[in-house]
Write a protein that holds these residues in place. Structure first.
Motif, PDB file in Angstrom:
ATOM      1  N   TYR A 216       0.839  -1.203   0.000  1.00  0.00           N
ATOM      2  CA  TYR A 216       0.000   0.000   0.000  1.00  0.00           C
ATOM      3  C   TYR A 216       0.877   1.257   0.000  1.00  0.00           C
ATOM      4  O   TYR A 216       0.606   2.220  -0.724  1.00  0.00           O
ATOM      5  N   MET A 217       1.915   1.258   0.835  1.00  0.00           N
ATOM      6  CA  MET A 217       2.805   2.415   0.914  1.00  0.00           C
ATOM      7  C   MET A 217       3.497   2.665  -0.421  1.00  0.00           C
ATOM      8  O   MET A 217       3.604   3.817  -0.881  1.00  0.00           O
ATOM      9  N   ILE A 218       3.969   1.608  -1.076  1.00  0.00           N
ATOM     10  CA  ILE A 218       4.632   1.751  -2.369  1.00  0.00           C
ATOM     11  C   ILE A 218       3.665   2.308  -3.407  1.00  0.00           C
ATOM     12  O   ILE A 218       4.021   3.188  -4.207  1.00  0.00           O
ATOM     13  N   ARG A 504     -10.687   2.498  -1.209  1.00  0.00           N
ATOM     14  CA  ARG A 504     -11.871   1.889  -1.811  1.00  0.00           C
ATOM     15  C   ARG A 504     -11.586   1.404  -3.242  1.00  0.00           C
ATOM     16  O   ARG A 504     -12.009   0.311  -3.634  1.00  0.00           O
ATOM     17  N   ASN A 505     -10.868   2.196  -3.999  1.00  0.00           N
ATOM     18  CA  ASN A 505     -10.646   1.887  -5.415  1.00  0.00           C
ATOM     19  C   ASN A 505      -9.555   0.852  -5.647  1.00  0.00           C
ATOM     20  O   ASN A 505      -9.567   0.173  -6.682  1.00  0.00           O
ATOM     21  N   PHE A 506      -8.631   0.728  -4.711  1.00  0.00           N
ATOM     22  CA  PHE A 506      -7.475  -0.129  -4.957  1.00  0.00           C
ATOM     23  C   PHE A 506      -7.299  -1.195  -3.883  1.00  0.00           C
ATOM     24  O   PHE A 506      -6.176  -1.543  -3.513  1.00  0.00           O
ATOM     25  N   THR A 507      -8.399  -1.695  -3.367  1.00  0.00           N
ATOM     26  CA  THR A 507      -8.362  -2.821  -2.436  1.00  0.00           C
ATOM     27  C   THR A 507      -9.172  -3.966  -3.021  1.00  0.00           C
ATOM     28  O   THR A 507     -10.309  -3.768  -3.466  1.00  0.00           O
ATOM     29  N   VAL A 508      -8.584  -5.143  -3.042  1.00  0.00           N
ATOM     30  CA  VAL A 508      -9.279  -6.342  -3.522  1.00  0.00           C
ATOM     31  C   VAL A 508      -9.143  -7.429  -2.458  1.00  0.00           C
ATOM     32  O   VAL A 508      -8.161  -7.463  -1.711  1.00  0.00           O
ATOM     33  N   CYS A 517      -3.676  -4.586  -1.525  1.00  0.00           N
ATOM     34  CA  CYS A 517      -3.634  -3.513  -2.519  1.00  0.00           C
ATOM     35  C   CYS A 517      -3.690  -4.148  -3.905  1.00  0.00           C
ATOM     36  O   CYS A 517      -2.916  -5.056  -4.216  1.00  0.00           O
ATOM     37  N   SER A 518      -4.609  -3.686  -4.748  1.00  0.00           N
ATOM     38  CA  SER A 518      -4.784  -4.308  -6.069  1.00  0.00           C
ATOM     39  C   SER A 518      -3.544  -4.158  -6.934  1.00  0.00           C
ATOM     40  O   SER A 518      -3.295  -4.990  -7.809  1.00  0.00           O
ATOM     41  N   PHE A 519      -2.739  -3.107  -6.710  1.00  0.00           N
ATOM     42  CA  PHE A 519      -1.492  -2.963  -7.460  1.00  0.00           C
ATOM     43  C   PHE A 519      -0.566  -4.150  -7.200  1.00  0.00           C
ATOM     44  O   PHE A 519       0.211  -4.541  -8.068  1.00  0.00           O
ATOM     45  N   ALA A 520      -0.619  -4.694  -5.974  1.00  0.00           N
ATOM     46  CA  ALA A 520       0.261  -5.802  -5.609  1.00  0.00           C
ATOM     47  C   ALA A 520      -0.098  -7.088  -6.337  1.00  0.00           C
ATOM     48  O   ALA A 520       0.686  -8.036  -6.332  1.00  0.00           O
ATOM     49  N   GLN A 521      -1.274  -7.131  -6.968  1.00  0.00           N
ATOM     50  CA  GLN A 521      -1.637  -8.291  -7.769  1.00  0.00           C
ATOM     51  C   GLN A 521      -0.864  -8.331  -9.081  1.00  0.00           C
ATOM     52  O   GLN A 521      -0.864  -9.339  -9.781  1.00  0.00           O
ATOM     53  N   ASP A 523      -1.424  -6.987 -11.935  1.00  0.00           N
ATOM     54  CA  ASP A 523      -2.323  -7.249 -13.061  1.00  0.00           C
ATOM     55  C   ASP A 523      -2.012  -6.232 -14.157  1.00  0.00           C
ATOM     56  O   ASP A 523      -2.384  -5.061 -14.053  1.00  0.00           O
ATOM     57  N   VAL A 524      -1.336  -6.680 -15.233  1.00  0.00           N
ATOM     58  CA  VAL A 524      -0.909  -5.761 -16.280  1.00  0.00           C
ATOM     59  C   VAL A 524      -2.087  -5.218 -17.079  1.00  0.00           C
ATOM     60  O   VAL A 524      -1.990  -4.148 -17.688  1.00  0.00           O
ATOM     61  N   ARG A 525      -3.213  -5.937 -17.103  1.00  0.00           N
ATOM     62  CA  ARG A 525      -4.374  -5.429 -17.830  1.00  0.00           C
ATOM     63  C   ARG A 525      -5.057  -4.308 -17.049  1.00  0.00           C
ATOM     64  O   ARG A 525      -5.519  -3.335 -17.628  1.00  0.00           O
ATOM     65  N   LYS A 526      -5.108  -4.438 -15.727  1.00  0.00           N
ATOM     66  CA  LYS A 526      -5.800  -3.450 -14.909  1.00  0.00           C
ATOM     67  C   LYS A 526      -4.917  -2.283 -14.520  1.00  0.00           C
ATOM     68  O   LYS A 526      -5.354  -1.128 -14.524  1.00  0.00           O
ATOM     69  N   HIS A 527      -3.671  -2.559 -14.166  1.00  0.00           N
ATOM     70  CA  HIS A 527      -2.789  -1.512 -13.643  1.00  0.00           C
ATOM     71  C   HIS A 527      -1.547  -1.282 -14.501  1.00  0.00           C
ATOM     72  O   HIS A 527      -0.646  -0.557 -14.083  1.00  0.00           O
ATOM     73  N   GLY A 528      -1.476  -1.920 -15.653  1.00  0.00           N
ATOM     74  CA  GLY A 528      -0.315  -1.723 -16.510  1.00  0.00           C
ATOM     75  C   GLY A 528      -0.353  -0.380 -17.218  1.00  0.00           C
ATOM     76  O   GLY A 528      -1.396   0.261 -17.338  1.00  0.00           O
ATOM     77  N   ASN A 529       0.802   0.040 -17.689  1.00  0.00           N
ATOM     78  CA  ASN A 529       0.933   1.292 -18.428  1.00  0.00           C
ATOM     79  C   ASN A 529       0.993   0.973 -19.916  1.00  0.00           C
ATOM     80  O   ASN A 529       1.895   0.263 -20.367  1.00  0.00           O
TER      81      ASN A 529
END
Length: 628
Positions: A216-218, A504-508, A517-521, A523-529
């Protein structure tokens, strides 16, 4: 070697900045069953604390080292407080410096007992501020003592777990990597069901448990949610992220009283509801207000502690090696900014240690000719006087008794050390692009506008935020008690609503793991650049058309952190099987890297991800081809 042991918690952020896991009031780490065999671990209620302690136990080299370290920290605290009190109240300084009138004309040597007050006189000198300081220090020490005792019993349980379940004695810890321990953990899960919600635990599940709050911190740092960048008149942009500020942020956002998390693994349900966002933001803002005011009230005591601790810790080092403060180290901000999602402490330590030498060379090539000329001449004059005084002292030791001679010699030595640091090495070669590329091979991240601008002073100054002077680190930590309350009150508090929305937006919720934290998953489709993907793979779903990550600027991680974190994780855990989208991304990355190997310079110019991956010279082709 994979394993990099934990360093002293009082060291610079270039070393370990992780605190040992503290037992919370409501923590019940183990579900103890009547059987005294290794089946007692068939249900661990708090796997986050359990896995964190297993990891910490391995990195700290076992039970004895952990207990000794914590006991010595208690003793060190007593020494600092006691010795400081003695120096402030129990020494007769007028007599020591012969300013009391009775010994002004006396040439006899003053003995130590003569300048120390008796116990009764010493205690009588204590005023209200001193008594208040001692009471606060005593309460803090008692609280810390209770935690140490509690942690000792928990670590005894971890030692028993290593011996009985993992089959590892303390003497064998240094011969095992964390990867080896993790494999045994997964085997124990299959045998005993430490987690009752899943039959098997993956490597990512274990990383999620250990790094839940860290991820989450990252992510918050990656999305510029935390107030650590400020514009100061005349000075310009600065980054302020100290140990004290980091502690307050973690207490407010993760584990403290009334924090958003209900326990170590579950976010409070209200934070998942849009209708509650304003109410929660108001509540969070009030908590930040009270914590900020508490920091403001305690600032004098904490500031005094920082001064005393810094003096006792660094005075001897500076006297022995004055140039130490002119050396550089990775800043606390740099350690978070450069960290991958799901990257353990020893892993990032290894990367930053490998990057230290090229980073030092890169910063060293930026020199000021004017400062070099001034430093050379000042060093010459100071060196001449220093040599004469040293020679006279060697010839006749009575010279050292002359008033202030020792102080002059010490000061001149420090001036020469500082001047030498400002004089460039005549063997340095001006090659900023190559040096910064060598740094990138290990740190993996830098802003896009740095590309091709390694020679620019602006890039040098921004890189200094990541790789700062030790003296800058000390100054920041020294003034942290004064600055931190204002950051909390005037910069963090207005971001309360953004923080609530972020949760709320980034918790799964992950089965068998809890809320992450959803970023920690990764997921290149959801959080990729998309700029890191479109030229790397064109067909993730077999449709035959370009199919970049399905996201937007708000949901995507910056600087390709999702993609690089995924590649790094599969490199450190080659047996892990990623989800379909991530697996397709890795497969396409490998195929594209193989197909375009002959056109590598052109491809690197077009694609940011491949440019970063191919610059990882320390890992060689293994990075590109281990992702099958």
């Amino acid at each position: 070697m994979e394993r990099t042991g934990y360093q002293s918690l009082t060291s610079s952020p270039a070393e370990l900045d992780e605190n040992p896991p503290e037992a919370q009031e409501n923590d019940v780490v183990f579900h103890v069953v009547p059987d005294t065999s290794k089946n007692r671990w068939n249900h661990v209620e708090d796997l986050d604390s359990f896995f964190t302690r297993v990891y910490y136990y391995h990195q700290k080299h076992g039970f004895l080292c952990i207990v000794l370290q914590e006991c010595f920290e208690l003793i060190q605290f007593i020494f600092v407080v006691g010795f400081a009190t003695f120096l402030l109240e129990c020494v007769n300084y007028p007599k020591l410096f012969r300013n009391d009138g009775t010994t002004a004309n006396n040439t006899a040597k003053i003995t130590i007992p003569e300048v120390i007050y008796s116990t009764n006189v010493c205690v009588a000198n204590f005023g209200f501020p001193m008594w208040l300081t001692l009471v606060v220090a005593f309460i803090f020490w008692i609280i810390r003592l209770i935690r140490v005792i509690r942690n000792t019993f928990l670590n005894l349980e971890i030692r028993y777990f290593y011996q009985m379940a993992l089959g590892v004695q303390d003497c064998e810890l240094d011969n095992l990597t964390w990867y080896d321990v993790q494999k045994r953990l997964r085997e124990v899960q299959r045998e005993q069901q430490m987690c009752i919600h899943k039959q098997e635990l993956t490597e990512l599940d274990i990383y999620h448990r250990i790094l839940r709050f860290k991820n989450y911190m990252i992510a918050m740092m990656n999305k510029n949610l935390l107030p650590i960048k400020f514009t100061v008149p005349v000075v310009g942009e600065i980054i302020f992220f100290t140990k004290g500020l980091k502690y307050n942020l973690e207490m407010l956002l993760f584990w403290g009283p009334w924090a958003p998390f209900e326990n170590n693994w579950h976010l409070k349900e209200d934070f998942k509801k849009v209708s509650k966002r304003k109410e929660l933001a108001f509540s969070l803002a009030n908590r930040i207000l009270w914590v900020g005011l508490a920091n403001l009230v305690l600032a004098p005591l904490i500031f005094l502690w920082q001064i005393l601790y810094s003096f006792f810790n660094y005075a001897e080092v500076v006297k022995r090696e004055p140039g130490t403060l002119g050396m550089r180290q990775w800043s606390r901000y740099g350690r978070v900014y450069l960290r991958h999602f799901n990257e353990l402490e020893h892993e990032i330590n290894g990367r930053l240690v490998r990057a230290y030498r090229p980073a030092s060379k890169y910063m060293s090539i930026f020199t000021s000719p004017l400062m070099a000329v001034l430093a050379q001449n000042i060093a010459f004059i100071a060196g001449a006087v220093f040599a004469v005084l040293t020679a006279l002292t060697i010839w006749d030791e009575d010279v050292i008794t002359v008033e202030h001679v020792l102080l002059v010699i010490t000061t001149l030595g420090s001036i020469m050390a500082v001047c030498r640091a400002l004089i460039p090495d005549e063997h340095l070669v001006w090659c900023p692009e190559k040096l910064l590329t060598a740094v990138l091979a290990h740190v993996h991240y830098f802003p896009d506008h740095w590309k091709g601008q390694a020679h620019a002073a602006k890039v040098h100054d921004q890189f200094a935020f990541l790789f700062q002077y030790k003296v800058v680190y000390l100054i920041e930590e020294l003034f942290s008690p004064v600055v931190t309350p204002f950051i909390l009150l005037f910069y963090l508090r207005p971001k309360a609503l953004e923080i609530v929305d972020f949760y709320r937006n980034f918790t799964v919720e992950v089965v068998g793991v809890g809320d992450v934290c959803s970023f920690a998953q990764m997921d290149v489709r959801k959080h990729g650049n998309p700029t890191w993907q479109t030229t790397t793979f064109n067909d993730m779903d077999g449709s035959g058309s370009d199919h970049p990550s399905n996201n937007n600027a708000y949901t995507q991680a910056e600087n390709g952190k999702t993609e690089l974190s995924l590649v790094h994780f599969i490199h450190t855990n080659p047996e892990w099987r990623p989800p379909m989208d991530s697996g397709n991304f890795l497969t396409n990355l490998k195929e594209r890297a193989t197909r375009d190997a002959v056109n590598l310079p052109t491809v690197m110019e077009e694609n940011a991800l491949l440019s970063s991956l191919t610059s990882m010279s320390s890992l060689g082709n293994e990075v590109l081809f281990c992702v099958a």
